[in-house]
Design an enzyme around this catalytic site. Structure first.
Site, PDB file in Angstrom:
ATOM      1  N   ASP A   1      -0.261  -3.949   6.005  1.00 33.96           N
ATOM      2  CA  ASP A   1      -1.092  -3.546   7.152  1.00 33.96           C
ATOM      3  C   ASP A   1      -2.380  -3.900   7.042  1.00 33.96           C
ATOM      4  OD1 ASP A   1       1.396  -2.433   7.539  1.00 33.96           O
ATOM      5  OD2 ASP A   1       0.756  -0.374   7.729  1.00 33.96           O
TER       6      ASP A   1
ATOM      7  N   ASP B   1       5.719   4.928   5.051  1.00 27.67           N
ATOM      8  CA  ASP B   1       6.668   4.003   5.765  1.00 27.67           C
ATOM      9  C   ASP B   1       6.892   2.612   4.932  1.00 27.67           C
ATOM     10  OD1 ASP B   1       4.090   3.412   6.354  1.00 27.67           O
ATOM     11  OD2 ASP B   1       4.722   2.326   8.194  1.00 27.67           O
TER      12      ASP B   1
ATOM     13  N   HIS C   1       6.564  -5.081  11.490  1.00 26.95           N
ATOM     14  CA  HIS C   1       5.641  -3.847  11.546  1.00 26.95           C
ATOM     15  C   HIS C   1       5.439  -3.771  12.866  1.00 26.95           C
ATOM     16  CE1 HIS C   1       2.744  -0.877  10.253  1.00 26.95           C
ATOM     17  NE2 HIS C   1       3.522  -0.822   9.289  1.00 26.95           N
TER      18      HIS C   1
ATOM     19  N   HIS D   1      -7.429  -2.251   5.677  1.00 26.44           N
ATOM     20  CA  HIS D   1      -6.426  -1.132   6.352  1.00 26.44           C
ATOM     21  C   HIS D   1      -7.351   0.222   5.957  1.00 26.44           C
ATOM     22  CE1 HIS D   1      -2.945   0.595   7.993  1.00 26.44           C
ATOM     23  NE2 HIS D   1      -2.448   1.104   7.172  1.00 26.44           N
TER      24      HIS D   1
ATOM     25  N   HIS E   1       0.874  -1.210   0.017  1.00 26.23           N
ATOM     26  CA  HIS E   1       0.024   0.085   0.163  1.00 26.23           C
ATOM     27  C   HIS E   1       0.930   1.238   0.173  1.00 26.23           C
ATOM     28  CE1 HIS E   1       0.865  -0.435   4.379  1.00 26.23           C
ATOM     29  NE2 HIS E   1       0.333   0.655   4.566  1.00 26.23           N
TER      30      HIS E   1
END
Length: 309
Positions: free
Chosen positions: A211, A67, A269, A140, A63
Site C-alpha cells: 500500500d 488485510d 487492492h 503508507h 506491512h
C-alpha cells in the site's frame, strides 16, 4: 513465472473479492512458489489454484495492516498439516516476528518445519543462484515495503535443427547441453554447448508494491520491470481520499508504471466500494495513461514472459 492473485481487495473481503495476497509461481525453475502478503482467507483461495501449500518457499509481507497479515497463522499451520517439511522464510517489517511467534505460542501451534523470520531493511534481502529480491520503503500510514524480484539470466535456446544434423539423440543429451555442459557422442565426437546454444535470455523482473501513496521509491523499484503490481484502491475522483489514507488511485498507479518504463501493469487492492463491474472504469482510467494495464482477476494466471532488454 506466473502470478496468481489470491485476493485483490482492500480492507475487508466482499463476495466478489478476497483481501490481498499474490503468489509468484516458480514451478518450472524451482518447483515452488512465493507468496506476497497473506490476507485472511488466503489458504482457502490457494485450494482453488494449482499451487500446493507444502511447496511454498517464501512469504514476503509488505506491512502489518490486518488485510495483509490476518491469514498468516492459519496458513503456517496448514502448511505443516499438509506435509510441508522444507524450511520456510518469512520477510517483512519490524513487528512481524512478534505477530507470528505470539500467534503460534498462544494457540499452541506446532510446525514440522523450520520457520525463519527475517525483519528487513531496504536493500537486497535475497540473493541466490536464481533470483535477487530487493526491498524499498513506500509511503503508507505505517512502515511499508515494495519488492523487486530479479531473475538471473536464463540459458539460451537449443538449436535443435543443428543437433539433428549432428546426429545428437533427443533426451538427456539435450538437457546436458542446455545446462552448458559439453557431451561426447558414442562415435567419439565432442559436441560443445556453446556451439548449439543461443545467447542467454535476460532474466525477468517483477515488482510488487504494498500500500502506498505515489512515491519516487516505487518508480525506482519498478524501473524496467516486465510486470508491475500496484495498488489502485480508489478511482481518480477520490484522489483526496487516497492521499488521506496513504493509497493510490488507478491514474496514479498508471503514472508510476509510465515513469518506471515497465512492460505491463496489473492493478490490485480495490476498495470494497467497487463491485466487479466497476473495475472496468478504473482500468480505463489507467489505460488512458498506460495502455498495457489490466485490473487483476483472482485465480487467473498471469504469465511473466520477459522481453529482450
Amino acid at each position: 513465472m506466473e502470478l496468481w492473485f489470491m485476493g485483490t481487495g482492500a480492507g475487508m473481503p466482499i463476495k466478489e473479492r478476497n483481501v490481498t495476497s499474490v503468489a509468484l509461481s516458480l514451478q518450472r525453475r524451482r518447483g515452488t512458489f512465493w507468496l506476497f502478503d497473506c490476507g485472511e482467507g488466503t489458504q482457502h483461495r490457494l485450494l482453488h489454484s494449482p499451487l500446493r501449500l507444502s511447496r511454498m518457499e517464501k512469504l514476503f509481507v509488505t506491512h502489518l495492516h490486518g488485510d495483509h497479515v490476518y491469514g498468516i497463522p492459519g496458513l503456517l499451520s496448514s502448511r505443516s498439516s499438509l506435509g510441508g517439511t522444507d524450511p520456510l522464510q518469512v520477510y517483512g517489517p519490524p513487528g512481524l516476528r512478534e505477530l507470528i511467534e505470539s500467534s503460534l505460542r498462544i494457540t499452541g501451534t506446532h510446525l514440522d518445519y523450520p520457520l525463519e523470520i527475517k525483519e528487513i531493511e531496504p536493500g537486497p534481502i535475497v540473493v541466490d543462484g536464481d533470483f535477487t529480491v530487493e526491498a524499498a520503503h513506500l509511503d503508507h500510514r505505517i512502515e511499508c515495503f515494495g519488492y523487486r524480484v530479479s531473475e538471473r539470466p536464463r540459458g539460451g535456446k537449443l538449436n535443435v535443427e543443428l543437433l539433428a544434423e549432428l546426429g545428437v539423440p533427443a533426451g538427456p543429451a539435450y538437457g546436458e547441453l542446455k545446462k552448458g555442459r559439453d557431451i561426447v557422442l558414442e562415435d567419439g565426437r565432442t559436441i560443445r554447448s556453446v556451439d548449439v546454444l543461443g545467447a542467454p535470455l535476460p532474466g525477468r523482473i517483477v515488482a510488487i508494491m504494498g500500500d502506498t501513496r505515489p512515491t519516487a521509491g516505487a518508480v525506482a523499484l519498478a524501473r524496467g520491470a516486465d510486470l508491475l503490481v500496484h495498488e489502485a484502491t480508489f478511482g481518480d475522483d477520490l484522489a483526496g481520499k487516497a492521499e488521506l489514507y496513504g493509497h493510490s488511485t488507478s491514474v496514479q498507479a498508471a503514472e508510476i508504471a509510465f515513469a518506471a518504463g515497465v512492460e505491463r501493469l496489473l492493478l490490485t487492492h480495490f476498495s470494497s466500494r467497487y463491485k466487479t463491474e466497476d473495475l472496468a472504469e478504473l482500468e480505463a482510467q489507467a489505460r488512458a495513461i498506460f495502455p498495457h494495464t489490466d485490473a487483476a482477476v483472482e485465480l487467473v494466471p498471469y504469465t511473466v514472459f520477459g522481453l529482450p532488454r
